[in-house]
Design an enzyme around this catalytic site. Structure first.
Site, PDB file in Angstrom:
ATOM      1  N   LYS A 155       1.037  -1.522   0.050  1.00 54.17           N
ATOM      2  CA  LYS A 155      -0.102   0.287  -0.031  1.00 54.17           C
ATOM      3  C   LYS A 155       1.293   1.804   0.098  1.00 54.17           C
ATOM      4  CE  LYS A 155      -1.691   2.871   2.795  1.00 54.17           C
ATOM      5  NZ  LYS A 155      -2.407   3.879   1.779  1.00 54.17           N
ATOM      6  N   GLY A 208       6.236   4.431   8.862  1.00 53.25           N
ATOM      7  CA  GLY A 208       5.889   5.669   9.132  1.00 53.25           C
ATOM      8  C   GLY A 208       5.527   6.322  10.558  1.00 53.25           C
ATOM      9  N   SER A 209       4.213   7.096  10.859  1.00 55.59           N
ATOM     10  CA  SER A 209       4.866   7.790  12.780  1.00 55.59           C
ATOM     11  C   SER A 209       4.800   6.232  13.241  1.00 55.59           C
ATOM     12  CB  SER A 209       3.580   8.677  12.426  1.00 55.59           C
ATOM     13  OG  SER A 209       2.216   7.600  12.311  1.00 55.59           O
ATOM     14  N   VAL A 212       0.584   5.211  14.336  1.00 55.59           N
ATOM     15  CA  VAL A 212       0.860   4.728  13.999  1.00 55.59           C
ATOM     16  C   VAL A 212       1.454   3.064  14.131  1.00 55.59           C
ATOM     17  CG1 VAL A 212      -0.107   3.530  11.059  1.00 55.59           C
ATOM     18  CG2 VAL A 212      -0.459   6.521  12.001  1.00 55.59           C
ATOM     19  N   GLY A 213       2.451   3.313  14.047  1.00 57.22           N
ATOM     20  CA  GLY A 213       3.010   1.570  13.669  1.00 57.22           C
ATOM     21  C   GLY A 213       2.636   1.146  15.374  1.00 57.22           C
ATOM     22  N   GLU A 230       9.431   0.431  11.156  1.00 59.86           N
ATOM     23  CA  GLU A 230      11.021   1.390  10.858  1.00 59.86           C
ATOM     24  C   GLU A 230      10.032   3.150  11.365  1.00 59.86           C
ATOM     25  OE1 GLU A 230      13.471   1.517  10.458  1.00 59.86           O
ATOM     26  OE2 GLU A 230      13.298  -0.710   9.563  1.00 59.86           O
ATOM     27  N   CYS A 264      13.687  10.292   7.952  1.00 56.25           N
ATOM     28  CA  CYS A 264      13.486   9.679   9.324  1.00 56.25           C
ATOM     29  C   CYS A 264      14.408  10.322   9.984  1.00 56.25           C
ATOM     30  CB  CYS A 264      13.052   8.049   9.848  1.00 56.25           C
ATOM     31  SG  CYS A 264      13.742   7.518   8.056  1.00 56.25           S
ATOM     32  N   GLU A 361       9.777  15.311  16.429  1.00 55.92           N
ATOM     33  CA  GLU A 361      10.217  15.037  15.017  1.00 55.92           C
ATOM     34  C   GLU A 361       9.310  16.360  14.147  1.00 55.92           C
ATOM     35  OE1 GLU A 361       9.216  11.452  12.572  1.00 55.92           O
ATOM     36  OE2 GLU A 361      10.931  11.498  11.655  1.00 55.92           O
TER      37      GLU A 361
HETATM   38  P1  NAD Z   1       1.679   7.775   8.966  1.00 58.19           P
HETATM   39  O1  NAD Z   1       2.133   6.813  10.273  1.00 58.19           O
HETATM   40  O2  NAD Z   1       0.894   8.962   8.950  1.00 58.19           O
HETATM   41  O3  NAD Z   1       1.362   7.401   6.738  1.00 58.19           O
HETATM   42  C1  NAD Z   1       2.390   6.294   6.742  1.00 58.19           C
HETATM   43  C2  NAD Z   1       1.613   4.745   6.012  1.00 58.19           C
HETATM   44  O4  NAD Z   1       1.009   4.439   6.576  1.00 58.19           O
HETATM   45  C3  NAD Z   1       1.059   5.510   4.218  1.00 58.19           C
HETATM   46  O5  NAD Z   1       0.419   5.161   3.918  1.00 58.19           O
HETATM   47  C4  NAD Z   1      -0.155   5.522   5.303  1.00 58.19           C
HETATM   48  O6  NAD Z   1      -1.447   6.067   4.359  1.00 58.19           O
HETATM   49  C5  NAD Z   1       0.160   4.535   6.559  1.00 58.19           C
HETATM   50  N1  NAD Z   1      -1.172   4.293   7.701  1.00 58.19           N
HETATM   51  C6  NAD Z   1      -1.480   5.621   8.028  1.00 58.19           C
HETATM   52  N2  NAD Z   1      -3.171   4.851   9.146  1.00 58.19           N
HETATM   53  C7  NAD Z   1      -3.150   3.972   9.293  1.00 58.19           C
HETATM   54  C8  NAD Z   1      -3.368   3.204   9.943  1.00 58.19           C
HETATM   55  N3  NAD Z   1      -4.664   3.644  10.636  1.00 58.19           N
HETATM   56  N4  NAD Z   1      -3.441   1.578   8.989  1.00 58.19           N
HETATM   57  C9  NAD Z   1      -2.402   1.146   8.796  1.00 58.19           C
HETATM   58  N5  NAD Z   1      -1.939   1.930   7.693  1.00 58.19           N
HETATM   59  C10 NAD Z   1      -2.413   3.537   7.734  1.00 58.19           C
HETATM   60  O7  NAD Z   1       3.000   8.418   8.136  1.00 58.19           O
HETATM   61  P2  NAD Z   1       3.258   9.921   7.260  1.00 58.19           P
HETATM   62  O8  NAD Z   1       3.161  10.806   7.708  1.00 58.19           O
HETATM   63  O9  NAD Z   1       3.195   8.646   6.237  1.00 58.19           O
HETATM   64  O10 NAD Z   1       5.486   9.641   7.655  1.00 58.19           O
HETATM   65  C11 NAD Z   1       5.437  10.687   7.949  1.00 58.19           C
HETATM   66  C12 NAD Z   1       6.762   9.658   9.795  1.00 58.19           C
HETATM   67  O11 NAD Z   1       6.807   8.447   9.142  1.00 58.19           O
HETATM   68  C13 NAD Z   1       7.360  10.121  11.118  1.00 58.19           C
HETATM   69  O12 NAD Z   1       6.682  10.683  12.122  1.00 58.19           O
HETATM   70  C14 NAD Z   1       8.494   9.524  10.313  1.00 58.19           C
HETATM   71  O13 NAD Z   1      10.032  10.024  10.458  1.00 58.19           O
HETATM   72  C15 NAD Z   1       7.938   8.298   9.888  1.00 58.19           C
HETATM   73  N6  NAD Z   1       9.276   7.893   8.913  1.00 58.19           N
HETATM   74  C16 NAD Z   1      10.234   6.680   9.428  1.00 58.19           C
HETATM   75  C17 NAD Z   1      10.992   6.212   8.575  1.00 58.19           C
HETATM   76  C18 NAD Z   1      11.642   5.266   8.533  1.00 58.19           C
HETATM   77  O14 NAD Z   1      12.448   4.716   7.968  1.00 58.19           O
HETATM   78  N7  NAD Z   1      11.818   4.452   9.788  1.00 58.19           N
HETATM   79  C19 NAD Z   1      10.583   6.244   6.737  1.00 58.19           C
HETATM   80  C20 NAD Z   1       9.424   7.644   6.738  1.00 58.19           C
HETATM   81  C21 NAD Z   1       9.011   7.914   7.476  1.00 58.19           C
END
Ligand code: NAD
Length: 459
Positions: A155, A208-209, A212-213, A230, A264, A361
């Site tokens: 996704k 991602g964030s 959410v993780g 991650e 990140c 962050e």
């Molecule tokens: P996000 O967590 O909102 O979204 C990331 C992904 O998760 C997107 O594809 C989104 O559609 C999906 N998502 C959102 N809610 C979800 C849910 N309830 N269930 C399943 N999937 C869901 O974050 P963002 O706004 O896309 O990215 C920014 C954040 O991600 C920052 O905090 C950044 O540090 C982190 N990030 C970390 C890394 C890493 O490698 N550690 C890499 C990139 C981004």
């Protein structure tokens, strides 16, 4: 029912085109296809699976410029970065193409027979990709997952689906069977969450964030679905007085403003030994003014593009312009006016280590700088964060470089360099930055189950 979603060019604020977001039923149908394709993919001879991955890498290589153009338009990435990112997908596929023929089990000495272990594929792997590095993060999970014999559902982020969709087409062109690599654009709470709750998806890689993780990890507990997370970062760039201060100052802007700070691993906290603090700031100022913030589709040599969305820009502004207390801006660069989500590279001096500028962050082109006294102080300040993803240490003392690298609680450190991400070395975070490791020689462990088989020699 699927719904159309307008994808925006962040450099202009204009719609590129609409993409259909999958419904829950459509997501289930794709997972069913991946599940059906899994046994045959797992049975493909190791050499043939490796050959198919090499062919996929070659097809990606033949489309590097096209993939880069998609990312420049969709994510506002600079041309240099976008080309690197497409090349990284190719390189990761090549690296893991060698893995199927090297996925060795063990023969363990036991009494009464022979004991063997096998690295078995998990089945369907779900990959949830954020918008900041759509291509590399796709490749880091897809490459080893496919090499280990899994089928994959991906996704992409709502804001950046185009390169993932194109990569799935290229996989078919390269000869990967239907159903082996599937891309499902859609909303996180619909498509992404379904990956975690669907019983046929046995592993989810989420980037991602942190918020959410954590939620996904809790949901994954129900079916004991494996997760790699991650997450965010607030990485320290530690500058000791004994280093080449001018070189450290010249390198600092690139380490945080690359990808407009939406990284990140961004070195978003700079710790400078007090005795060279003023000299460091004087030396960094021209380097910040030199950062060319431009529309990357019009300027091939732009150093930095726009932020990904207006929402993200408002979030970044909230830390600097809209903060309750007056923020001390040391200096900042320029950014275009008008359409697009522009924000200038900005250097701030926070009120102390408790300041949100120092702790949270920001995920934008804002870097905080504070002085430290000595080595112990530097390590304590670097570790005073919920995160632990990356970090850099600048010193001409090798022993100190190693001591501090070992002392900082983070997964990816570099000494006299800001480079810590390579496909051949492990990547991942401590503390709230995540769980598990991607890339490197051991990545296949995260995409396989170990099976132990004992064969009696008694009969
Ligand atoms: P996000 O967590 O909102 O979204 C990331 C992904 O998760 C997107 O594809 C989104 O559609 C999906 N998502 C959102 N809610 C979800 C849910 N309830 N269930 C399943 N999937 C869901 O974050 P963002 O706004 O896309 O990215 C920014 C954040 O991600 C920052 O905090 C950044 O540090 C982190 N990030 C970390 C890394 C890493 O490698 N550690 C890499 C990139 C981004």
């Amino acid at each position: 029912m699927s719904t159309p979603y307008d994808v925006i060019n962040p450099s202009t604020g204009r719609t590129i085109r609409a993409v259909h977001h999958a419904s829950l039923e459509e997501t289930d149908a794709v997972i069913a296809r991946a599940h059906a394709a899994a046994p045959a993919w797992a049975r493909v001879d190791p050499a043939d699976r490796g050959r198919l991955l090499r062919r996929f890498a070659d097809v990606v290589d033949a489309h590097l410029a096209e993939l880069a153009e998609l990312e420049i338009e969709n994510a506002g990435h600079t041309r240099g970065n976008a080309m690197w990112e497409a090349g990284n997908v190719r390189d990761v596929l090549h690296y893991y193409a060698a893995a199927p023929e090297r996925l060795c089990g063990r023969q363990i000495p036991v009494a009464g027979g022979i004991d063997l272990t096998f690295q078995e594929p998990l089945g369907v792997v779900g990959v949830i990709v954020p918008w900041n590095f759509p291509m590399p993060i796709f490749g880091w999970a897809v490459g080893p997952a496919l090499a280990a014999g899994n089928t994959v559902v991906v996704k992409p982020a709502e804001l950046t689906p185009f390169t993932a969709l194109r990569l799935a087409e290229l996989a078919l062109e390269a000869g990967l069977p239907e159903g082996v690599l599937n891309v499902v654009p859609g909303e996180g709470p619909v498509v992404g969450q379904r990956f975690v709750t669907h019983p046929h998806v046995r592993k989810v890689c989420f980037t991602g964030s942190t918020a959410v993780g954590k939620r996904l990890m809790a949901l994954a507990a129900d079916d004991l679905t494996r997760v790699t997370l991650e997450l965010g970062g607030k990485s320290a760039n530690i500058v000791f007085a004994d280093c080449d201060v001018d070189a450290a100052a010249a390198a600092a802007p690139g380490a945080v403003f690359d990808n407009a700070g939406q990284d990140c691993c961004a070195r978003s906290r700079i710790l400078v030994q007090r005795s060279v603090f003023d000299r460091f700031m004087e030396s960094m100022e021209p380097a910040v003014h030199a950062v060319r913030v431009q529309d990357p589709s019009l300027n091939g040599d732009a150093d930095m593009g726009p932020l990904i969305s207006d929402t993200q820009r408002q979030r970044v502004r909230g830390f600097v312009e809209d903060a309750d207390s007056a923020v001390q801006i040391a200096f900042r660069g320029d950014a275009p006016d008008g359409a697009g989500w522009w924000y200038p590279p900005t250097v701030v001096v926070p009120t102390g280590t408790g300041d949100p500028l120092w702790q949270e962050e920001i995920f934008g082109p804002v870097v905080s700088v504070l002085p430290f006294e000595d080595e112990a102080d530097a390590i304590a300040m670097a570790n005073d964060t919920a995160y632990g993803l990356a970090g850099s240490i600048w010193t001409d003392n090798l022993g100190r470089g190693l001591r501090v690298a070992r002392g900082v609680r983070a997964g990816n450190l570099s000494v006299n360099s800001h480079s810590a991400v390579r496909y051949s070395t492990p990547f991942g975070g401590f503390k709230s930055s995540g769980l598990g490791r991607e890339l490197g020689p051991d990545a296949l462990d995260a995409f396989t189950e170990t099976k132990n088989v004992f064969i009696s020699t008694a009969h």
